[in-house]
Write an enzyme that holds these catalytic residues in place. Structure first.
Site, PDB file in Angstrom:
ATOM      1  CD  GLU A 296      31.092  85.206  43.130  1.00  0.00           C
ATOM      2  OE1 GLU A 296      31.297  84.926  44.333  1.00  0.00           O
ATOM      3  OE2 GLU A 296      29.947  85.320  42.638  1.00  0.00           O
TER       4      GLU A 296
ATOM      5  CG  ASP B 210      18.661  85.516  42.730  1.00  0.00           C
ATOM      6  OD1 ASP B 210      19.495  85.892  41.877  1.00  0.00           O
ATOM      7  OD2 ASP B 210      18.661  84.377  43.219  1.00  0.00           O
TER       8      ASP B 210
ATOM      9  CE1 TYR C 286      19.713  86.337  31.826  1.00  0.00           C
ATOM     10  CE2 TYR C 286      18.990  84.307  32.891  1.00  0.00           C
ATOM     11  CZ  TYR C 286      19.482  84.975  31.781  1.00  0.00           C
ATOM     12  OH  TYR C 286      19.737  84.274  30.634  1.00  0.00           O
TER      13      TYR C 286
END
Length: 396
Positions: free
Chosen positions: A366, A255, A347
């Site tokens: 993932e 992040d 984001y």
């Protein structure tokens, strides 16, 4: 393995003798004048190690070489002072041995020490790799990059942005090991020869972006003044760091990138902790800054970030991804069974920033299904499903 050059030897001659591609031998000896070898000089032969061997009754260098599918001169190259006509029972000599097995220590908890030890072992056998350091963590651990290949297409893979997703590092390193084995043993992987991929691409791997965090998850608070108490405070007094995703300062490294970072900040944690704190500003953390500098420097055609879990592949960001991203993700899905998902409300990730600033394909893969950290019992299944993605990342 090192050999001692004799008068008249050439790297091409060694390539023929050891059945190793000449390009791999050249790349293993970057500081050597390939066209002007000197007698007594040492050069490296990738894919081999020189193992100790005790002479038994009836042994000759010829018979030993026959059992190893090697000519007699291959043995003399690693024993330059050996009198081959005067072998004594019990005498120890070096014998070239082709590496046909994995060196990576996968299938168990995979911390920073194991990573660095595996890199060292691989580099000894496969010196055509390069291992630059891209930066250091908060606690001063070096963050290694692994670079392999000679082509124009630059591809990047990374793992363990999130601390409790350390299994991604083990999966990536296992693929790397299998790729190296295939290159030096002329093996196919999923029916594909690997040497053309080596010639066509340069593969950059940062297998563990977040070493401090990984060690925190696996070993608990570091024995460093101030940090021991600080991370427990970040963890609300708990000494169980199983669910910890962040770096040692409690910042979520995925992040941290300037791709709508303000939106992520507005909806997430406001202070350091196990997950979802974006930091005080983009790229405030040394690990995220190291990755940003690497991506700016290397000019990658695509970036693949390996995370867990869900068996999905995120491939878009704000409709800024190029058309080829969809073709690539369809192939990733075909070879893995993973579900392509263009975007979610998320984001400030590494692949988001790459897509935004370079308008090139970026992917978050993932791996596996379940609750992080995924159990090692899933390792083989995860590896087999993701192997096609690792390969397609190079051939697409």
């Amino acid at each position: 393995m090192e050999v001692v050059v004799r008068n008249g030897d050439s790297l091409w001659h060694y390539s023929q003798m050891f059945h190793i591609n000449l390009q791999l031998i050249n790349d293993s000896n970057r500081n050597v004048d390939h066209n002007n070898l000197s007698e007594g000089q040492r050069v490296r032969i990738p894919g081999f190690t020189a193992q100790d061997y005790q002479i038994r009754p009836g042994d000759t260098l010829w018979s030993i070489g026959q059992r190893r599918s090697l000519p007699l001169e291959a043995i003399t190259l690693v024993n330059p002072n050996l009198d081959e006509k005067n072998l004594n029972v019990g005498q120890t000599i070096k014998v070239p041995t082709r590496i046909t097995w994995r060196l990576v220590d996968s299938g168990q908890s995979y911390d920073y020490f194991k990573l660095m030890n595996d890199i060292k072992r691989l580099l000894e056998v496969y010196p055509f790799m390069q291992i630059p350091v891209i930066g250091k963590t908060v606690l001063g651990k070096k963050i290694p990059e692994i670079v392999i290949g000679t082509g124009e297409k630059r591809v990047h893979y990374n793992g363990s942005f999130h601390a409790n997703e350390w299994i991604t590092t083990s999966i990536i390193m296992t693929f790397l090991n299998d790729y190296l084995l295939a290159l030096t043993n002329h093996n196919l992987i999923r029916g594909l020869p690997m040497f053309p991929l080596y010639q066509q691409s340069i593969l950059s791997i940062v297998p563990m972006v977040n070493p401090d965090g990984v060690d925190l998850v696996l070993h608990g608070p570091p024995e460093i003044e101030n940090w021991n108490k600080r991370v427990v405070d970040f963890n609300k007094g708990s000494t169980d760091f199983t669910d910890w995703k962040a770096n040692i300062r409690g910042v979520d490294l995925n992040d941290q990138f300037p791709a709508r970072w303000e939106l992520e900040k507005a909806r997430n944690q406001t202070e350091p902790g196990p997950r979802d704190f974006v930091g005080e500003k983009p790229l405030s953390e040394p690990e995220a800054m190291a990755m940003a500098k690497l991506i700016k420097k290397r000019d990658f055609v695509r970036v693949l970030a390996f995370h867990t879990q869900g068996e999905v592949i995120y491939w878009g960001f704000e409709n800024l991804e190029p058309p080829e991203s969809e073709d690539i993700v369809k192939e990733f899905s075909r070879v893995s069974g993973y579900e392509p998902i263009k975007t979610i409300e998320s984001y400030a990730g590494c692949k988001d920033w790459f897509i935004q600033d370079w308008k090139r394909p970026g992917f978050t893969i993932e791996l596996g299904r379940g609750i992080n950290p995924l159990p090692l019992s899933q390792f083989d299944e995860i590896y087999q499903k993701s192997l096609g993605i690792f390969l397609a990342g190079l051939y697409m």
